[in-house]
Enzyme design. Structure first.
Site, PDB file in Angstrom:
ATOM      1  N   HIS A  82      37.449  30.128 138.071  1.00 11.03           N
ATOM      2  CA  HIS A  82      36.241  29.889 137.272  1.00 11.03           C
ATOM      3  C   HIS A  82      36.499  30.062 135.777  1.00 11.03           C
ATOM      4  CE1 HIS A  82      36.529  34.195 137.804  1.00 11.03           C
ATOM      5  NE2 HIS A  82      35.672  34.374 136.825  1.00 11.03           N
ATOM      6  N   ASP A  83      37.691  30.569 135.424  1.00  8.72           N
ATOM      7  CA  ASP A  83      38.027  30.805 134.013  1.00  8.72           C
ATOM      8  C   ASP A  83      38.979  29.771 133.443  1.00  8.72           C
ATOM      9  OD1 ASP A  83      36.526  33.170 133.573  1.00  8.72           O
ATOM     10  OD2 ASP A  83      38.047  34.380 134.572  1.00  8.72           O
TER      11      ASP A  83
ATOM     12  N   ARG B 134      32.938  24.599 136.647  1.00  4.34           N
ATOM     13  CA  ARG B 134      31.946  25.219 137.526  1.00  4.34           C
ATOM     14  C   ARG B 134      30.908  24.203 138.007  1.00  4.34           C
ATOM     15  NH1 ARG B 134      31.015  30.858 133.992  1.00  4.34           N
ATOM     16  NH2 ARG B 134      33.210  31.496 134.022  1.00  4.34           N
TER      17      ARG B 134
ATOM     18  N   ASP C 189      36.861  42.902 137.747  1.00  8.64           N
ATOM     19  CA  ASP C 189      36.876  42.108 136.521  1.00  8.64           C
ATOM     20  C   ASP C 189      37.311  42.956 135.322  1.00  8.64           C
ATOM     21  OD1 ASP C 189      36.115  39.437 135.453  1.00  8.64           O
ATOM     22  OD2 ASP C 189      34.717  40.603 134.241  1.00  8.64           O
TER      23      ASP C 189
ATOM     24  N   GLU D 181      41.861  42.166 137.960  1.00  4.18           N
ATOM     25  CA  GLU D 181      42.059  41.018 137.062  1.00  4.18           C
ATOM     26  C   GLU D 181      42.864  41.486 135.858  1.00  4.18           C
ATOM     27  OE1 GLU D 181      39.725  37.781 134.241  1.00  4.18           O
ATOM     28  OE2 GLU D 181      38.987  39.817 134.494  1.00  4.18           O
TER      29      GLU D 181
ATOM     30  N   GLY E  92      20.985  26.095 142.256  1.00  6.06           N
ATOM     31  CA  GLY E  92      20.431  26.665 143.479  1.00  6.06           C
ATOM     32  C   GLY E  92      21.412  27.062 144.557  1.00  6.06           C
TER      33      GLY E  92
END
Length: 581
Positions: free
Chosen positions: A421-422, A470, A326, A355, A171
């Site tokens: 995040h990767d 994450r 990206d 990126e 959320g």
């Protein structure tokens, strides 16, 4: 002298315009082979009495990697034109290196020399100046903070009640970002990078359904406008993430292709190999081999115009400050040139970040990106400080090699990250050892470029690679996290308060100790100099201060003077000294 190794080529990173009147020139030679280099230079039209009027200027050894030495000189041609060569000397001989090869003496004909025809102002690489003084904070919106439960997805889980997976939702939303802006300001952040917020099916939102709409689980355009306006009021820039290499599976044009096949008016929007289109065994180009992410055909005029309209819309309507792009290396260069033209016409100081995980010089010549995500920096820094895979010499070689791959005005805006995040969390790579993580952030925040902190890393969050990295942001900070956050906050403050510490300082490694775990480098700005000594070892070490000269020294972290006669100082395991002269 190893002549076959000596290398130079005008333009790109070997000879480029740093600003409207200054040229930077580099020469590469074999490591430890050449002792002196000077630049022979002059205006090609400046002749007297039948003789070309040339001058010489010494070049400085600007750094070395494992194979090469890099020589550098800055020059201001009075008429913005230059013909030039190099006098290269070792202990036995001196030669003149030009475009036509090697000579014993400087050739008389200017046509034999390298040529920088004219310093045209429009060709000068320009990244936004504000980026040089920005500390970024990357937010994965679904996991940062839930500020409005009314827009929660139907299957939402209580905040932080489960481990993150590729499919669960907690959320997080834009209101949650607004609610915590003051936390970011307190940390010292003045740039926010949001991973995709557009309508998409997944929790990560890299599978776009509608590029013109905010995903309803994050809020709406009104709340996004409020976020951008509040950020600007508080001195924070906002960068959005866009995926123009591929769309999501539920992108309406792709759904039309699935339904109508070769009769679809969108069949040329994608790289289709056969009909019917089969998502179970993809017979179309995709991101990696993911059938849920069909690759867009950016060479198609309709696709190109649609995506350029997207890029323009979010700047015109919401005044965003940057685009992070990206999978940028798989999109054609022509599209990115058009992209830059469109967005810079609307907002000249917008930041265009690609990126790209590898050598990105083809994208960084002033016609496409302002910077790329500096993953080679990430790998080297983690390998040395966190995992001890390489020693101090290898680390210095790697960083120096990367720095010399690009012009200085590119390096000043390079996006330097330790995690994202990767990737696995920094603290996980450090195996929970905060001392190692502190060295990582000290180096990142005192290096050139624009640094980025991944949300929660300042709270010492842990997590393996996607989806483990994450997890939900833990807003109930514990004592350990508070201390670590305070450390990073103080580093950011030093970066802003001390010009030599931050992006304005010239950077050089120093070879003052043969300890393979001791990283030593110097930052200089005008009359200020700061020497950083970082001990990657799990044992204490001694450093001889006399190697730094006899000037008065202040240890910036403790704000205590160090007496010049105190020759040796002790550095704790994974400790550091920050010495200002």
């Amino acid at each position: 002298m190893q002549k076959e190794v000596i290398n130079h080529r005008p333009k790109n990173h070997f000879a480029y315009a740093y600003d409207h009147e200054t040229l930077h020139i580099r020469l590469r030679t074999k490591k430890n082979d050449v002792k002196r280099v000077s630049l022979i230079h002059g205006d090609p039209y400046h002749w007297k009495g039948g003789s070309w009027q040339k001058s010489q200027k010494s070049m400085k050894l600007d750094g070395s990697d494992d194979l090469y030495d890099y020589w550098f000189v800055e020059i201001t041609p009075p008429y913005r034109r230059l013909r030039y060569g190099f006098e290269v000397s070792d202990q036995n001989e001196s030669l003149v290196y030009t475009e036509k090869g090697f000579y014993d003496l400087p050739p008389l004909d200017t046509d034999d020399y390298f040529c920088f025809p004219y310093l045209n102002s429009i060709d000068v690489f320009h990244a936004p100046d504000w980026v040089k003084d920005t500390v970024w904070y990357q937010i994965f919106p679904e996991r940062f903070a839930n500020g409005d439960s009314k827009n929660d997805p139907e299957n939402v889980l209580p905040w932080g009640s489960a481990e993150p997976t590729a499919t669960n939702f907690f959320g997080g939303d834009l209101q949650g970002v607004i609610d915590h802006l003051d936390d970011l300001i307190d940390l010292g952040i003045n740039g926010i990078y949001l991973t995709p917020i557009f309508k998409a099916y997944s929790n990560h939102k890299y599978d776009t359904i509608d590029y013109m709409e905010i995903d309803s689980q994050f809020g709406d355009k009104a709340i996004f406008r409020q976020l951008v306006d509040l950020c600007h009021e508080k001195g924070i820039r906002v960068m959005l993430d866009a995926v123009f290499n591929h769309s999501g599976f539920y992108f309406p044009p792709f759904q039309d292709v699935l339904k109508k096949g070769r009769c679809s008016s969108y069949k040329d929007w994608f790289h289709l190999q056969a009909f019917p289109v089969d998502p179970d065994k993809p017979n179309y180009d995709t991101f990696a081999f993911t059938g849920q992410m069909p690759k867009l055909n950016t060479e198609n005029p309709e696709v190109r115009n649609y995506l350029l309209d997207v890029a323009a819309y979010w700047i015109k309507e919401f005044d965003i400050d940057g685009w992070r792009l990206d999978v940028a290396n798989e999109v054609d260069h022509h599209f990115w040139r058009e992209f830059r033209r469109v967005v810079k016409q609307i907002k000249p100081e917008v930041y265009v970040l690609g990126e790209i995980w590898h050598d990105a010089m083809p994208w960084l010549q002033g016609d496409q990106f302002d910077a790329v995500m500096n993953y080679p920096f990430t790998t080297l820094t983690l390998d040395f400080f966190a995992q001890a895979k390489i020693d101090a010499e290898q680390f210095a070689n790697g960083i120096t090699h990367g720095f010399n791959q690009y012009p200085k005005n590119v390096n000043e805006g390079m996006f330097n990250l330790l995690g994202s995040h990767d990737t696995p969390r920094v603290m996980t790579i450090c195996e929970g050892d905060e001392r190692k993580a502190k060295l990582l952030y000290l180096f990142q925040l005192s290096y050139l470029g624009t640094p980025c902190i991944y949300y929660g890393d300042e709270l010492a969050m842990e997590g393996e690679s996607d989806p483990g990295c994450r997890a939900c942001m833990p807003w109930d900070e514990n004592e350990r996290a508070n201390e670590f956050r305070t450390f990073i906050k103080r580093l950011i403050r030093l970066r802003k308060d001390e010009p030599a510490f931050g992006n304005r300082g010239e950077f050089h490694f120093l070879n003052l100790d043969d300890d393979p775990g001791l990283c030593i480098y110097k930052k200089t700005y005008k009359s200020d100099a700061i020497v950083f000594i970082l001990n990657r070892n799990n044992h204490p070490t001694q450093f001889d201060l006399s190697a730094l000269g006899k000037e008065t020294i202040i240890e910036l972290w403790t704000n205590q003077p160090l007496l010049p006669h105190k020759k040796r100082v002790r550095i704790t395991p994974y400790g550091f000294l920050i010495l200002k002269f």
